[in-house]
Write a protein that holds these residues in place. Structure first.
Motif, PDB file in Angstrom:
ATOM      1  N   MET A 105       0.803  -1.217   0.000  1.00  0.00           N
ATOM      2  CA  MET A 105       0.000   0.000   0.000  1.00  0.00           C
ATOM      3  C   MET A 105       0.836   1.267   0.000  1.00  0.00           C
ATOM      4  N   GLY A 106       2.167   1.095  -0.038  1.00  0.00           N
ATOM      5  CA  GLY A 106       3.016   2.278  -0.079  1.00  0.00           C
ATOM      6  C   GLY A 106       2.981   3.078   1.207  1.00  0.00           C
ATOM      7  N   LEU A 107       2.817   2.406   2.354  1.00  0.00           N
ATOM      8  CA  LEU A 107       2.811   3.125   3.628  1.00  0.00           C
ATOM      9  C   LEU A 107       4.210   3.630   3.957  1.00  0.00           C
ATOM     10  N   THR A 108       4.285   4.857   4.486  1.00  0.00           N
ATOM     11  CA  THR A 108       5.565   5.383   4.947  1.00  0.00           C
ATOM     12  C   THR A 108       5.934   4.695   6.260  1.00  0.00           C
TER      13      THR A 108
ATOM     14  N   GLY B 104      -3.872  -8.275  -4.300  1.00  0.00           N
ATOM     15  CA  GLY B 104      -2.426  -8.104  -4.269  1.00  0.00           C
ATOM     16  C   GLY B 104      -1.921  -6.877  -4.992  1.00  0.00           C
ATOM     17  N   VAL B 105      -2.814  -6.015  -5.458  1.00  0.00           N
ATOM     18  CA  VAL B 105      -2.420  -4.828  -6.213  1.00  0.00           C
ATOM     19  C   VAL B 105      -2.948  -3.595  -5.494  1.00  0.00           C
ATOM     20  N   GLY B 106      -2.072  -2.628  -5.248  1.00  0.00           N
ATOM     21  CA  GLY B 106      -2.478  -1.444  -4.526  1.00  0.00           C
ATOM     22  C   GLY B 106      -3.206  -0.448  -5.406  1.00  0.00           C
ATOM     23  N   ARG B 107      -3.834   0.519  -4.778  1.00  0.00           N
ATOM     24  CA  ARG B 107      -4.488   1.614  -5.486  1.00  0.00           C
ATOM     25  C   ARG B 107      -3.430   2.636  -5.886  1.00  0.00           C
ATOM     26  N   ALA B 108      -3.802   3.578  -6.740  1.00  0.00           N
ATOM     27  CA  ALA B 108      -2.922   4.715  -7.005  1.00  0.00           C
ATOM     28  C   ALA B 108      -2.699   5.462  -5.695  1.00  0.00           C
ATOM     29  N   THR B 109      -1.517   6.047  -5.535  1.00  0.00           N
ATOM     30  CA  THR B 109      -1.208   6.692  -4.252  1.00  0.00           C
ATOM     31  C   THR B 109      -2.203   7.798  -3.927  1.00  0.00           C
ATOM     32  N   TRP B 110      -2.680   8.515  -4.948  1.00  0.00           N
ATOM     33  CA  TRP B 110      -3.595   9.617  -4.647  1.00  0.00           C
ATOM     34  C   TRP B 110      -4.949   9.119  -4.147  1.00  0.00           C
ATOM     35  N   TYR B 120     -11.346  -1.967  -1.338  1.00  0.00           N
ATOM     36  CA  TYR B 120     -10.894  -3.101  -2.134  1.00  0.00           C
ATOM     37  C   TYR B 120     -12.118  -3.988  -2.368  1.00  0.00           C
ATOM     38  N   LEU B 121     -12.113  -4.704  -3.509  1.00  0.00           N
ATOM     39  CA  LEU B 121     -13.343  -5.370  -3.950  1.00  0.00           C
ATOM     40  C   LEU B 121     -13.254  -6.887  -3.855  1.00  0.00           C
ATOM     41  N   LEU B 122     -12.297  -7.394  -3.084  1.00  0.00           N
ATOM     42  CA  LEU B 122     -12.048  -8.836  -3.064  1.00  0.00           C
ATOM     43  C   LEU B 122     -13.271  -9.641  -2.654  1.00  0.00           C
ATOM     44  N   ASP B 123     -14.032  -9.168  -1.689  1.00  0.00           N
ATOM     45  CA  ASP B 123     -15.186  -9.971  -1.234  1.00  0.00           C
ATOM     46  C   ASP B 123     -16.508  -9.302  -1.575  1.00  0.00           C
ATOM     47  N   PRO B 169     -11.369 -13.269  -6.494  1.00  0.00           N
ATOM     48  CA  PRO B 169     -10.514 -14.094  -5.634  1.00  0.00           C
ATOM     49  C   PRO B 169      -9.709 -15.141  -6.402  1.00  0.00           C
ATOM     50  N   LYS B 170     -10.101 -15.416  -7.649  1.00  0.00           N
ATOM     51  CA  LYS B 170      -9.388 -16.440  -8.423  1.00  0.00           C
ATOM     52  C   LYS B 170      -8.265 -15.850  -9.262  1.00  0.00           C
ATOM     53  N   LEU B 171      -8.151 -14.508  -9.279  1.00  0.00           N
ATOM     54  CA  LEU B 171      -7.180 -13.885 -10.186  1.00  0.00           C
ATOM     55  C   LEU B 171      -5.891 -13.556  -9.463  1.00  0.00           C
ATOM     56  N   GLN B 172      -4.817 -13.468 -10.230  1.00  0.00           N
ATOM     57  CA  GLN B 172      -3.494 -13.205  -9.673  1.00  0.00           C
ATOM     58  C   GLN B 172      -3.142 -11.730  -9.811  1.00  0.00           C
ATOM     59  N   PRO B 173      -2.313 -11.211  -8.897  1.00  0.00           N
ATOM     60  CA  PRO B 173      -1.885  -9.816  -9.022  1.00  0.00           C
ATOM     61  C   PRO B 173      -1.270  -9.507 -10.377  1.00  0.00           C
ATOM     62  N   SER B 174      -0.527 -10.478 -10.964  1.00  0.00           N
ATOM     63  CA  SER B 174       0.149 -10.207 -12.233  1.00  0.00           C
ATOM     64  C   SER B 174      -0.851  -9.900 -13.340  1.00  0.00           C
ATOM     65  N   GLN B 175      -2.071 -10.415 -13.215  1.00  0.00           N
ATOM     66  CA  GLN B 175      -3.058 -10.144 -14.253  1.00  0.00           C
ATOM     67  C   GLN B 175      -3.546  -8.700 -14.211  1.00  0.00           C
ATOM     68  N   PHE B 176      -3.270  -8.009 -13.098  1.00  0.00           N
ATOM     69  CA  PHE B 176      -3.714  -6.625 -12.979  1.00  0.00           C
ATOM     70  C   PHE B 176      -2.611  -5.637 -13.307  1.00  0.00           C
ATOM     71  N   THR B 177      -1.392  -6.134 -13.410  1.00  0.00           N
ATOM     72  CA  THR B 177      -0.291  -5.220 -13.642  1.00  0.00           C
ATOM     73  C   THR B 177       0.451  -5.556 -14.921  1.00  0.00           C
ATOM     74  N   ALA B 178      -0.119  -6.419 -15.752  1.00  0.00           N
ATOM     75  CA  ALA B 178       0.584  -6.872 -16.950  1.00  0.00           C
ATOM     76  C   ALA B 178       0.865  -5.723 -17.900  1.00  0.00           C
ATOM     77  N   GLN B 179      -0.045  -4.796 -17.980  1.00  0.00           N
ATOM     78  CA  GLN B 179       0.199  -3.637 -18.859  1.00  0.00           C
ATOM     79  C   GLN B 179      -0.405  -2.413 -18.195  1.00  0.00           C
ATOM     80  N   PRO B 180       0.095  -1.238 -18.531  1.00  0.00           N
ATOM     81  CA  PRO B 180      -0.514  -0.048 -17.922  1.00  0.00           C
ATOM     82  C   PRO B 180      -1.950   0.084 -18.401  1.00  0.00           C
ATOM     83  N   PRO B 181      -2.882   0.369 -17.509  1.00  0.00           N
ATOM     84  CA  PRO B 181      -4.276   0.471 -17.917  1.00  0.00           C
ATOM     85  C   PRO B 181      -4.453   1.581 -18.938  1.00  0.00           C
TER      86      PRO B 181
END
Lengths: 123, 196
Positions: A105-108, B104-110, B120-123, B169-181
């Motif tokens: 999550m990029g926590l500091t 396994g994939v974070g949000r944009a920092t902003w 997060y939408l996992l459940d 829940p069945k998807l891997q983090p790599s499937q969300f970061t394979a290419q820039p959206p």
């Protein structure tokens, strides 16, 4: 014959054993701002995956519940629940268990400290 | 001439009650108008909601959604195809991951600065039925950053989102970061998604 001499030998043995086996419970306190940690937890939407007592709408079932977090012994099934273990987990969960559902999550470091203090306030 | 006498007994109590209630209502209304006209409420995103507002806003939204979606949203298809999940995954990477992250994939920092915080939408497929998810995606949420995707996406595309949400829940983090959206700040094509 009084009771005291009869108890002296077992008592001495117990004291000796305690010295060899100090308490197994690690100290779970962190010098952080638990109130600010709570704010970070709300902002990071931790409750969307974790059920957290005392937080409105923190009722997620994606990850384990965090009630009594201060009493848990293991984090994520692989790390001891110590301040160092918790800090490592919160900073880079993907490095600890690659591909797990909890994101980095990029926590500091300051945020990690404060969130740790908040989590350890969940007795 | 005899002076008129005041109402007595229970009638007096009843009148006093009604008069008191009306007066309290007027005071409350004046307070409400003052709060609005003088801007007396902290509307910044940076300050967290009070627990009361948090409960009031979120509970109203949950109850309204559950009550209305089953009437106003189309019924969900019995199964989602692999093609729908794949299409939904591409759409999710483009439209959703910045605010909602992924497994396994974070949000944009902003996204830290968005209030109410996008969850997060996992459940989410446990909390809402497919039909309710369609409703939320189609209509969006007032006073939040959640767009009404139905304004710019077709019903088929909306079901694609639902398909991927049900399979998160069945998807891997790599499937969300394979290419820039597409359309994200990392997308090399500057006009992607500007003319949909």
């Amino acid at each position: 014959m009084s009771a005291i001499p009869r108890l002296a030998a077992p008592a001495a043995a117990a004291a000796a054993l305690a010295a060899c086996y100090p308490t197994p419970h690690p100290v779970r306190t962190v010098a952080g701002d638990a109130a600010h940690g709570r704010t970070v937890v709300v902002r990071e939407a931790c409750g969307s995956c974790h059920a957290i007592p005392g937080l409105v709408n923190a009722d997620g079932r994606g990850g384990p519940p965090l009630d009594h977090f201060a009493q848990r012994t293991v984090i994520a099934g692989v790390l001891p629940n110590t301040p160092a273990g918790l800090s490592r987990w919160l900073s880079h969960p993907q490095a600890v268990v690659p591909g797990n559902a909890m994101p980095d999550m990029g926590l500091t470091p300051r945020q990690v400290q404060d969130v740790s203090a908040y989590l350890y306030s969940l007795k | 001439m005899k002076a008129p006498s005041a109402p007595s007994g229970w009638r007096a109590v009843g009148l006093a009650f009604v008069a008191g209630g009306a007066a309290a209502g007027v005071v409350a209304a004046c307070g409400g108008v003052a709060l609005v006209e003088f801007g007396l409420y902290d509307t910044t995103a940076r300050t967290p909601h009070s627990a009361f507002m948090e409960w009031a806003a979120h509970t109203t939204y949950k109850r309204f959604t559950r009550r209305t979606a089953d009437v106003q949203a189309p019924p969900a298809p019995p199964v989602f195809t692999g093609a729908q999940v794949q299409a939904g995954l591409q759409q999710y990477r483009r439209d959703c991951v910045a605010c909602h992250g992924g497994p396994g994939v974070g949000r944009a920092t902003w996204a830290q600065g968005v209030n109410p915080p996008p969850p997060y939408l996992l459940d989410v497929s446990r909390r809402y039925s497919a039909r309710q998810l369609y409703f939320i995606l189609d209509r969006g949420i007032k006073m939040s950053a959640m767009p009404a995707w139905g304004e710019t996406r077709s019903p088929a595309e909306l079901w694609n989102y639902v398909a991927v949400l049900e399979n998160l829940p069945k998807l891997q983090p790599s499937q969300f970061t394979a290419q820039p959206p597409m359309g994200s700040v990392d997308d090399p094509s500057p006009t992607a998604d500007l003319h949909r």
